[in-house]
Motif scaffolding. Structure first.
Motif, PDB file in Angstrom:
ATOM      1  N   ASP A  93      -3.749  16.282   8.407  1.00 24.95           N
ATOM      2  CA  ASP A  93      -3.821  17.127   8.987  1.00 24.95           C
ATOM      3  C   ASP A  93      -2.493  18.339   9.221  1.00 24.95           C
ATOM      4  OD1 ASP A  93      -6.677  17.092   8.204  1.00 24.95           O
ATOM      5  OD2 ASP A  93      -7.174  16.894  10.063  1.00 24.95           O
ATOM      6  N   GLN A  94      -1.779  17.894   9.615  1.00 24.32           N
ATOM      7  CA  GLN A  94      -0.253  18.157  10.290  1.00 24.32           C
ATOM      8  C   GLN A  94       0.070  18.306   9.468  1.00 24.32           C
ATOM      9  OE1 GLN A  94      -0.522  19.190  14.031  1.00 24.32           O
ATOM     10  NE2 GLN A  94       1.632  18.413  13.783  1.00 24.32           N
ATOM     11  N   GLY A  95       0.097  17.878   7.720  1.00 25.09           N
ATOM     12  CA  GLY A  95       0.311  18.166   6.287  1.00 25.09           C
ATOM     13  C   GLY A  95       1.280  16.959   5.943  1.00 25.09           C
ATOM     14  N   ALA A  96       0.777  15.630   6.196  1.00 26.70           N
ATOM     15  CA  ALA A  96       1.880  14.873   5.978  1.00 26.70           C
ATOM     16  C   ALA A  96       0.725  14.709   4.264  1.00 26.70           C
ATOM     17  CB  ALA A  96       1.364  13.536   6.359  1.00 26.70           C
ATOM     18  N   HIS A  97       1.606  14.656   3.138  1.00 23.75           N
ATOM     19  CA  HIS A  97       0.727  14.747   1.993  1.00 23.75           C
ATOM     20  C   HIS A  97       1.081  13.645   1.460  1.00 23.75           C
ATOM     21  CE1 HIS A  97       3.884  18.340   1.356  1.00 23.75           C
ATOM     22  NE2 HIS A  97       2.725  18.251   2.429  1.00 23.75           N
ATOM     23  N   LYS A 151      -5.792  10.628   9.656  1.00 20.25           N
ATOM     24  CA  LYS A 151      -6.364  11.835   9.510  1.00 20.25           C
ATOM     25  C   LYS A 151      -5.390  12.849  10.362  1.00 20.25           C
ATOM     26  CE  LYS A 151     -10.377  14.693   8.602  1.00 20.25           C
ATOM     27  NZ  LYS A 151      -9.854  16.307   9.010  1.00 20.25           N
ATOM     28  N   TYR A 152      -5.154  12.811  11.642  1.00 24.57           N
ATOM     29  CA  TYR A 152      -4.618  13.959  12.077  1.00 24.57           C
ATOM     30  C   TYR A 152      -3.422  14.197  12.003  1.00 24.57           C
ATOM     31  CZ  TYR A 152      -2.235  16.376  16.818  1.00 24.57           C
ATOM     32  OH  TYR A 152      -1.816  17.509  17.109  1.00 24.57           O
ATOM     33  N   LYS A 153      -2.812  12.499  11.142  1.00 28.78           N
ATOM     34  CA  LYS A 153      -1.192  13.572  10.515  1.00 28.78           C
ATOM     35  C   LYS A 153      -1.305  13.945   9.444  1.00 28.78           C
ATOM     36  CE  LYS A 153      -0.601   8.076  11.771  1.00 28.78           C
ATOM     37  NZ  LYS A 153       0.672   6.949  11.688  1.00 28.78           N
ATOM     38  N   ARG A 178     -12.522   4.345   3.896  1.00 29.95           N
ATOM     39  CA  ARG A 178     -12.714   4.838   5.245  1.00 29.95           C
ATOM     40  C   ARG A 178     -12.593   6.092   6.373  1.00 29.95           C
ATOM     41  NH1 ARG A 178     -11.693  -0.627   7.225  1.00 29.95           N
ATOM     42  NH2 ARG A 178      -9.407   0.150   8.008  1.00 29.95           N
ATOM     43  N   CYS A 179     -10.921   6.386   4.791  1.00 33.67           N
ATOM     44  CA  CYS A 179     -10.400   7.447   4.685  1.00 33.67           C
ATOM     45  C   CYS A 179     -10.656   8.772   4.211  1.00 33.67           C
ATOM     46  CB  CYS A 179      -9.046   7.390   4.594  1.00 33.67           C
ATOM     47  SG  CYS A 179      -7.472   6.335   5.294  1.00 33.67           S
ATOM     48  N   ARG A 180     -11.179   8.440   2.631  1.00 36.03           N
ATOM     49  CA  ARG A 180     -12.420   8.810   2.125  1.00 36.03           C
ATOM     50  C   ARG A 180     -13.573   9.767   2.728  1.00 36.03           C
ATOM     51  NH1 ARG A 180      -7.336   9.879   0.082  1.00 36.03           N
ATOM     52  NH2 ARG A 180      -6.744   8.683  -1.782  1.00 36.03           N
ATOM     53  N   GLN A 181     -13.774   9.120   3.464  1.00 37.39           N
ATOM     54  CA  GLN A 181     -15.737   9.403   4.032  1.00 37.39           C
ATOM     55  C   GLN A 181     -15.024   9.869   5.347  1.00 37.39           C
ATOM     56  OE1 GLN A 181     -17.398   5.231   5.445  1.00 37.39           O
ATOM     57  NE2 GLN A 181     -18.171   5.358   3.147  1.00 37.39           N
ATOM     58  N   ILE A 182     -13.760   9.796   6.173  1.00 41.30           N
ATOM     59  CA  ILE A 182     -13.471  10.925   7.600  1.00 41.30           C
ATOM     60  C   ILE A 182     -12.708  12.649   6.499  1.00 41.30           C
ATOM     61  CG2 ILE A 182     -11.665  10.388   7.210  1.00 41.30           C
ATOM     62  CD1 ILE A 182     -12.079  10.069  10.175  1.00 41.30           C
ATOM     63  N   GLY A 183     -12.632  12.057   5.496  1.00 39.80           N
ATOM     64  CA  GLY A 183     -12.320  13.395   5.024  1.00 39.80           C
ATOM     65  C   GLY A 183     -10.323  13.206   4.646  1.00 39.80           C
ATOM     66  N   ILE A 184      -9.830  12.508   4.193  1.00 38.87           N
ATOM     67  CA  ILE A 184      -8.054  12.147   3.816  1.00 38.87           C
ATOM     68  C   ILE A 184      -8.616  12.735   2.347  1.00 38.87           C
ATOM     69  CG2 ILE A 184      -6.810  10.178   3.913  1.00 38.87           C
ATOM     70  CD1 ILE A 184      -6.850   9.771   6.571  1.00 38.87           C
ATOM     71  N   THR A 185      -7.512  13.173   2.338  1.00 37.49           N
ATOM     72  CA  THR A 185      -7.787  13.566   0.199  1.00 37.49           C
ATOM     73  C   THR A 185      -6.799  12.805  -0.588  1.00 37.49           C
ATOM     74  OG1 THR A 185      -7.378  15.737   0.479  1.00 37.49           O
ATOM     75  CG2 THR A 185      -9.672  14.971   0.618  1.00 37.49           C
ATOM     76  N   VAL A 186      -5.521  12.990   0.101  1.00 33.01           N
ATOM     77  CA  VAL A 186      -3.989  12.143   0.138  1.00 33.01           C
ATOM     78  C   VAL A 186      -4.345  11.281  -0.484  1.00 33.01           C
ATOM     79  CG1 VAL A 186      -3.519  14.004   1.251  1.00 33.01           C
ATOM     80  CG2 VAL A 186      -3.058  11.726   1.651  1.00 33.01           C
ATOM     81  N   PRO A 187      -3.045  10.383  -1.718  1.00 34.68           N
ATOM     82  CA  PRO A 187      -3.130   9.831  -2.891  1.00 34.68           C
ATOM     83  C   PRO A 187      -2.610   8.224  -1.599  1.00 34.68           C
ATOM     84  CG  PRO A 187      -1.419  11.522  -3.736  1.00 34.68           C
ATOM     85  CD  PRO A 187      -2.222  12.490  -2.660  1.00 34.68           C
ATOM     86  N   ILE A 188      -3.029   7.822  -1.672  1.00 32.95           N
ATOM     87  CA  ILE A 188      -2.677   6.125  -0.689  1.00 32.95           C
ATOM     88  C   ILE A 188      -2.306   5.253  -1.454  1.00 32.95           C
ATOM     89  CG2 ILE A 188      -4.262   5.109   1.253  1.00 32.95           C
ATOM     90  CD1 ILE A 188      -6.981   7.056   1.035  1.00 32.95           C
ATOM     91  N   ILE A 189      -0.828   4.772  -0.903  1.00 32.68           N
ATOM     92  CA  ILE A 189       0.235   4.418  -1.836  1.00 32.68           C
ATOM     93  C   ILE A 189      -0.393   2.685  -1.619  1.00 32.68           C
ATOM     94  CG2 ILE A 189       2.199   3.386  -2.913  1.00 32.68           C
ATOM     95  CD1 ILE A 189       2.601   6.525  -2.646  1.00 32.68           C
ATOM     96  N   PRO A 190      -1.234   1.464  -2.631  1.00 32.99           N
ATOM     97  CA  PRO A 190      -0.732   0.570  -1.851  1.00 32.99           C
ATOM     98  C   PRO A 190       0.419   0.092  -0.884  1.00 32.99           C
ATOM     99  CG  PRO A 190      -1.175   0.293  -3.822  1.00 32.99           C
ATOM    100  CD  PRO A 190      -1.592   2.134  -3.490  1.00 32.99           C
TER     101      PRO A 190
END
Length: 319
Positions: free
Chosen positions: A203-207, A199-201, A226-238
Motif C-alpha cells: 500500500d506504501q507503493g511497492a510494485h 500489505k502495508y508495504k 493468502r496475499c490475494r485474499q487480503i487484497g495484495i494484487t502485485v506480482p509475487i515472484i517465487p
C-alpha cells in the motif's frame, strides 16, 4: 521498464538471478564470470545484494586490539552500474535499512538516479552480528516501510530532511519491490500479522514482491492465496535455491528460517559426496521450477549465490 512491466512483457518463461558484490579488495572478474555462465539464457533482471558494516577487532601497532566498523562487501551501486552497462540487463540493487542512515540512503538514491538505475528491492536487512535484535542505525530506518517512504518522497522531489529539490530529475521515478515470506518472517508473531505488514508495504507503493527461498511449492501457492485474499494484487515472484552441500541442511533453516522437506533432507543426508548432493539439489530445484511454470508463474528468481553451475543446469532443463 519496471519489474512488473518486464513480467507482463514476457512471452515465455522468465527468470532473474541474484549476485553478491565482490569482497573488499577483490576484483569484479569472478562475478562477471559467474554472470557470463547465465547471461545467454536471458535473465530479465539481476539483483545485487547490499551489506552493512560490522564491528571487527583489528590489531594496533602497540599490540592491542581496536574495534572498528568495516564493510566486507562495499560497492553495490558501482556493481549495479557495471552490470547494467556490460550486459544491458536491468540491475536491481538492494536498498536496506540495516547499517545505513537516511543521508547515506539518500546519497545512494542520488547516485542511482544519475546512473539511470531505477528498479530497487527495499529490505530492512539483518541485524548486526554483535546485536541480539535489530537496531536501526543512528538517523536510520527501523522498517522497510519507513525506507519506502523516503524513496516515495525522493520520487516526489523531496530530500530526507524535507527540503524540496530545485529541479525534479528527468530520470523515471524509482520503482521498488519488497520481500515476502511464504513460511513467515521469523520476527512476526504469526502468519496473519506478517501478511498484514506485507500489505502495508504494498500500500506504501511497492510494485512487486520477491519471496524468500522455499523448498515446498505448496507453501508458495498457499502464501500467494493468502496475499490475494487480503487484497495484495502485485506480482509475487517465487525465489528458489538449489542445495549444493550437506551443511545447508542446517545453515539455511538457521539463517533464513525455512523448512527443508524430509524427502529432500534424507536424500542429501544419504548422499556420498558433494557431487551427488549437487545432483540432488539440481533435480529438486528443477522440479520446483517446472511445477511453478506449469502453474502459470511467468518469472522465477534464482538465488544463484555459490550455485551458478547448478542454476545453469536448471535453466538448461526448464527454459
Amino acid at each position: 521498464m519496471t519489474i512488473p512491466e518486464i513480467i507482463n512483457s514476457l512471452s515465455g518463461r522468465g527468470f532473474s538471478i541474484e549476485v553478491l558484490p565482490p569482497l573488499k579488495g577483490k576484483g569484479i572478474n569472478q562475478l562477471f564470470g559467474n554472470i557470463d555462465q547465465l547471461i545467454g539464457f536471458g535473465p530479465s533482471f539481476i539483483n545485487i545484494t547490499t551489506h552493512r558494516s560490522e564491528l571487527v577487532f583489528k590489531s594496533t601497532t602497540d599490540g592491542l586490539y581496536q574495534r572498528v566498523s568495516e564493510r566486507a562487501r562495499p560497492g553495490t551501486v558501482a556493481v549495479a552500474a557495471a552490470i547494467q552497462q556490460r550486459y544491458h540487463v536491468p540491475a536491481v540493487p538492494h536498498i536496506i535499512c540495516s547499517g545505513f542512515s537516511r543521508l547515506e540512503t539518500e546519497h545512494a538514491l542520488i547516485d542511482l538516479n544519475f546512473l539511470g538505475i531505477t528498479n530497487l528491492l527495499v529490505l530492512r536487512g539483518d541485524k548486526a552480528k554483535h546485536e541480539s535484535r535489530f537496531v536501526p542505525n543512528e538517523n536510520g530506518h527501523a522498517h522497510a516501510s519507513d525506507l519506502a517512504q523516503q524513496i516515495n518522497a525522493f520520487n516526489h522531489g523531496f530530500f530526507a530532511d524535507g527540503s524540496e529539490m530545485e529541479m525534479v530529475s528527468e530520470a523515471p521515478p524509482f520503482s521498488y519491490g519488497v520481500a515476502g515470506y511464504p513460511e513467515k518472517h521469523d520476527e512476526a508473531p504469526n502468519a496473519e500479522i506478517d501478511i498484514e505488514r506485507l500489505k502495508y508495504k504494498v500500500d506504501q507503493g511497492a510494485h512487486y514482491i520477491i519471496t524468500q527461498m522455499f523448498f515446498d511449492n505448496e507453501k508458495y501457492y498457499a502464501f500467494v492465496e493468502r496475499c490475494r485474499q487480503i487484497g495484495i494484487t502485485v506480482p509475487i515472484i517465487p525465489g528458489i535455491k538449489p542445495i549444493v552441500n550437506r551443511n545447508q541442511l542446517t545453515v539455511l533453516p538457521k539463517v533464513f528460517h525455512v523448512d527443508i522437506p524430509s524427502e529432500l533432507a534424507y536424500r542429501v543426508i544419504g548422499a556420498k559426496d558433494d557431487d551427488e548432493i549437487k545432483e540432488i539439489g539440481v533435480e529438486w530445484a528443477r522440479s520446483q521450477a517446472e511445477d511453478l511454470y506449469q502453474h502459470g508463474v511467468k518469472l522465477i528468481h534464482f538465488y544463484s549465490l555459490n550455485a551458478t553451475r547448478s542454476v545453469k543446469r536448471i535453466l538448461e532443463a526448464v527454459l
